[in-house]
Scaffold this active site. Sequence first.
Site, PDB file in Angstrom:
ATOM      1  N   GLY A 125      30.782  48.943  26.146  1.00 44.84           N
ATOM      2  CA  GLY A 125      30.585  48.168  27.364  1.00 44.84           C
ATOM      3  C   GLY A 125      31.843  48.131  28.216  1.00 44.84           C
ATOM      4  O   GLY A 125      31.777  48.004  29.427  1.00 44.84           O
ATOM      5  N   ALA A 126      33.009  48.230  27.561  1.00 50.10           N
ATOM      6  CA  ALA A 126      34.274  48.235  28.309  1.00 50.10           C
ATOM      7  C   ALA A 126      34.559  49.668  28.733  1.00 50.10           C
ATOM      8  O   ALA A 126      35.179  50.429  28.021  1.00 50.10           O
ATOM      9  CB  ALA A 126      35.398  47.702  27.423  1.00 50.10           C
ATOM     10  N   SER A 200      33.200  48.873  20.696  1.00 56.38           N
ATOM     11  CA  SER A 200      32.221  47.867  21.106  1.00 56.38           C
ATOM     12  C   SER A 200      30.795  48.394  20.909  1.00 56.38           C
ATOM     13  O   SER A 200      30.439  48.789  19.816  1.00 56.38           O
ATOM     14  CB  SER A 200      32.488  47.447  22.562  1.00 56.38           C
ATOM     15  OG  SER A 200      31.750  46.306  22.914  1.00 56.38           O
ATOM     16  N   ALA A 201      29.976  48.440  21.977  1.00 58.33           N
ATOM     17  CA  ALA A 201      28.621  48.976  21.838  1.00 58.33           C
ATOM     18  C   ALA A 201      28.661  50.426  21.366  1.00 58.33           C
ATOM     19  O   ALA A 201      27.774  50.881  20.645  1.00 58.33           O
ATOM     20  CB  ALA A 201      27.874  48.865  23.164  1.00 58.33           C
ATOM     21  N   ASP A 317      39.150  39.759  19.261  1.00 56.49           N
ATOM     22  CA  ASP A 317      37.991  40.395  19.898  1.00 56.49           C
ATOM     23  C   ASP A 317      37.058  39.368  20.532  1.00 56.49           C
ATOM     24  O   ASP A 317      36.379  39.651  21.516  1.00 56.49           O
ATOM     25  CB  ASP A 317      37.203  41.202  18.862  1.00 56.49           C
ATOM     26  CG  ASP A 317      37.481  42.694  18.936  1.00 56.49           C
ATOM     27  OD1 ASP A 317      37.684  43.204  20.047  1.00 56.49           O
ATOM     28  OD2 ASP A 317      37.497  43.348  17.879  1.00 56.49           O
ATOM     29  N   HIS A 432      39.336  42.015  23.283  1.00 53.91           N
ATOM     30  CA  HIS A 432      38.339  43.085  23.165  1.00 53.91           C
ATOM     31  C   HIS A 432      38.724  44.251  24.079  1.00 53.91           C
ATOM     32  O   HIS A 432      39.028  44.057  25.256  1.00 53.91           O
ATOM     33  CB  HIS A 432      36.978  42.509  23.581  1.00 53.91           C
ATOM     34  CG  HIS A 432      35.816  43.341  23.154  1.00 53.91           C
ATOM     35  ND1 HIS A 432      35.580  43.700  21.847  1.00 53.91           N
ATOM     36  CD2 HIS A 432      34.786  43.879  23.869  1.00 53.91           C
ATOM     37  CE1 HIS A 432      34.472  44.405  21.770  1.00 53.91           C
ATOM     38  NE2 HIS A 432      33.980  44.538  22.996  1.00 53.91           N
TER      39      HIS A 432
END
Length: 526
Positions: A125-126, A200-201, A317, A432
């Site tokens: 997502g980042a 992340s994702a 995170d 995060h």
Amino acid sequence: MMKMMMLVVLLAVCLNSALAAKLGVVQTESGLVEGESIRMSLFRTVDVFKGVPFADVPGKWEKPKPHPGWDGIMRATTYRERCLQVTLLQTKTQGSEDCLYLNIFVPQGLSLSTNLPVMIYLFGGAFLMGASDDVLADRGDVIVVTVNYRVGTLGFLSTGDDRLPGNYGLWDQHAAISWIRRNIAEFGGNPDNLTIFGQSAGAASVSFQMLSPYSRGLFRRAISQSGVALSPWALQRNPIKVTKKIARKVGCLKTDVDEMVTCLKMSDPVELTLAGKIDVLLILGKVIDGDFIPSEPSELFHNAAQFDYLAGINSMDGHFFAGVDVPSINQGAGNTTAEHVEGLLAGLTKEKGDAAIPSAFSVYSVHWGSFPPSDVVKKTVTDIETDFLFLVPTQEALQLHANYSSGARTYSYLFNMKTRIPGFPQWVEANHAEDLQYLFGKPFATPLDYAPRHRDLSQYMISYWSNFARTGDPNSGGNRVPVPWPTFTRNHRPYLVINNSISKSSVRYDLRSYYVNYWTQTYSSL
């Protein structure tokens, strides 16, 4: 004079050789591609191929299809648009439905590279704006491939049955990895030495790729940074509820599911993408489809036994998410109280009912004393979200991998470099996605923005990660590392604390085991 002339001739020959180390036109299964060469130093270049298609334009909520190919030479010198998604502010969309492309970065020395390890990056997502993929490729001496795949509504909408089975983004990733395996030898890569990695994702996607029966023999190693398939946000438990919510937003007000799906398939992709913005984005994820993910992720780790696995988290995170849930933690004068902590725990543990709140509160307040300082309470809020969303699921995944491993190795880490984000309180460590700038070599690409300690950390991460990709062991593979990183096993749980001052004391054991045991045993049994 003669010696000087010989030196000049020798230098000219070397320079000519350096310029000659270039792939030029490469034959892929779909056609010819030509990239561009970026000079990294006197004798080092990186060949970059941008926007190489690995599949055709995908149909709406259909699996990816092979690309039909092209005639002539494709100039792969421009990044293609990402898959359709909401912008950071979520007021509009960016990207395209025609988005199944990848980018390839091949490091070159005086002679053309051959048989290099390959690192395939699945973004999270980042989004890594301005990523220095060429720095990681050059300094790690690995081929780096970054992959576009469908996200949000178009990537993961599901009815929980055969009508809209979901997981289209996972199928895109699978198609990309398969394409890379079939074609990367032409770029100088070793098709039998592929490492997938993500954050992340993207890290959760890496985990799901490992657990899928479709991945057997497809790649060799995997790295998850701040996310696994066991993360509470990674799996969509009630997909039809989310799909009905999105259908209402785009005007598909049908009670019959077949009619609703027909209406959704005729809806505007941009409207569908906007309908899946942040209020449902965190639950618009992967589903147990009986196919790519055949059952509960915790029951699929036998499929991951063949892969070497490296996974970890950033020490804070959960800070961004905690700042949304309890804004006072980032307000200097704001007071964060026990009531705030209880309210946060109520939201996280609602599936267990009211009994879980005092149970969890006692675990996290045990070190407070009678009058805890405000910063201690604020840090506790961050610890709770970090543990619940990231740390505990990652430790569970590492343990399951080690338990099932058939000769493959397991490694655990905690990244805790102090935050570089301005405006946060003194106690805030690694947020995060703050690890990505170091892994991708930003301190080398934009040196004026960083200090020498940041370049030290960046080189440590590049060395450990690329060694792991090369050999399955972060300690060996041609790049020097500051200390040996021991393996995580069934009964032995070391982890490496990663920052700019790694030493022997950076190897520690049983990461937050008191809290891991609480969530995995006590809380689970409530």
